[in-house]
Design a protein around this motif. Structure first.
Motif, short mmCIF file in Angstrom:
data_model
loop_
_atom_site.label_atom_id
_atom_site.label_comp_id
_atom_site.label_asym_id
_atom_site.label_seq_id
_atom_site.Cartn_x
_atom_site.Cartn_y
_atom_site.Cartn_z
N GLU A 21 0.83 -1.21 0.00
CA GLU A 21 0.00 0.00 0.00
C GLU A 21 0.86 1.25 0.00
OE1 GLU A 21 -2.96 2.14 3.15
OE2 GLU A 21 -3.31 0.01 2.75
N THR A 27 -5.23 2.76 -1.95
CA THR A 27 -6.24 3.06 -0.95
C THR A 27 -6.74 1.76 -0.36
OG1 THR A 27 -6.94 5.03 -2.17
CG2 THR A 27 -8.48 4.14 -0.54
N ARG A 28 -6.66 1.62 0.97
CA ARG A 28 -7.07 0.37 1.61
C ARG A 28 -8.58 0.22 1.54
NH1 ARG A 28 -4.03 -2.10 6.75
NH2 ARG A 28 -2.38 -1.39 5.33
N THR A 38 -5.77 -3.42 -1.13
CA THR A 38 -5.48 -2.04 -1.49
C THR A 38 -5.86 -1.82 -2.95
OG1 THR A 38 -3.65 -1.81 0.08
CG2 THR A 38 -3.63 -0.37 -1.83
N ARG A 39 -6.56 -0.74 -3.22
CA ARG A 39 -6.95 -0.43 -4.60
C ARG A 39 -5.94 0.53 -5.22
NH1 ARG A 39 -12.98 -0.18 -5.35
NH2 ARG A 39 -12.46 -2.41 -5.32
N ASP A 49 -6.89 -4.26 -7.74
CA ASP A 49 -6.74 -4.41 -6.30
C ASP A 49 -5.59 -5.35 -6.00
OD1 ASP A 49 -8.96 -2.81 -6.09
OD2 ASP A 49 -10.34 -4.43 -5.64
#
Length: 240
Positions: A21, A27-28, A38-39, A49
């Motif tokens: 991340e 973004t988590r 995470t994305r 992801d």
């Protein structure tokens, strides 16, 4: 269908999830003791992801899938950031190459790439290099499973999100077949669309030269398939 996850098995999902991340600027979206997700969004909105589930086995010595990170003009800075987050230099016999090979905190190799025009719109992840002993059949299977399209600028057989942004899925010619008894520590997940039937997908992958993985992982709510080279892929159910 669309390619949704690159899954990285971890002994410690919290540790490894935080590393990726921080390095990818993601973004988590999931934070559980046994799963961190995470994305990572590329220019143009293509998202992938990074899914880090708890799996106790250590990584095999020669993984068949790894991450290539976009470095380009900032290659040195990305390497310094990776080292500060817990990566270490790794010698896999790469010799004098323009990219930098590192290992993440659990020993998974990854590369920080030099500048290439084809990576300009990739985002933080430049490519997903996947070993293939049958690139023609694998390309057809992954094109079907991912919803991605061929990237003509790549010197390797490669696919990319239809937007033209995001990482490449590169099929790297490899002479040695995958050991069916050794699970890939990194694998890809695809997600069904609401109108798609999982049995139809399995039948289509079999017709294209793939197969169904006979695994010891208990009852899963999705099938685990493999491409023509034996690389696993989970076919996740459609979202409701």
């Amino acid at each position: 269908m669309e390619l949704e996850n690159v899954a990285i098995d971890a002994c410690d999902p919290g540790l490894l999830g935080a590393f990726w991340e921080g390095l990818l600027g993601g973004t988590r979206i999931t934070d559980e003791p046994d799963l961190v997700e995470t994305r990572v969004v590329a220019p143009g909105g293509a998202a992938l992801d990074v899914c880090v589930p708890r799996v106790p086995e250590r990584p095999p010595p020669a993984p068949r899938l790894h991450l290539d990170l976009a470095g380009g003009r900032d290659q040195d800075a990305v390497v310094r950031q990776a080292l500060a987050l817990g990566a270490r230099p790794l010698d896999i016999g790469q010799g004098d190459v323009p990219w930098v090979v590192l290992a993440d905190p659990e020993g998974n190799p990854f590369c920080v790439m030099e500048e290439r025009e084809v990576y300009a719109d990739a985002g933080p992840i430049a490519a997903l290099p996947l070993d293939s002993t049958d690139a023609d059949r694998d390309l057809a299977i992954w094109r079907y499973l991912s919803g991605w399209v061929e990237e003509p600028r790549s010197p390797l057989p490669a696919l990319r999100h239809p937007s033209g942004c995001g990482p490449l899925l590169e099929l790297c010619p490899h002479p040695v077949p995958k050991d069916p008894g050794v699970k890939n520590r990194l694998h890809l997940d695809t997600r069904l669309a609401p109108h798609e039937d999982v049995d139809d997908v399995v039948a289509r992958v079999l017709a294209l030269g793939g197969g169904v993985v006979d695994h010891p992982w208990g009852d899963l709510p999705w099938p685990v398939l493999h491409d023509a080279s034996g690389n696993e892929v989970c076919v996740l159910p459609a979202r409701t």
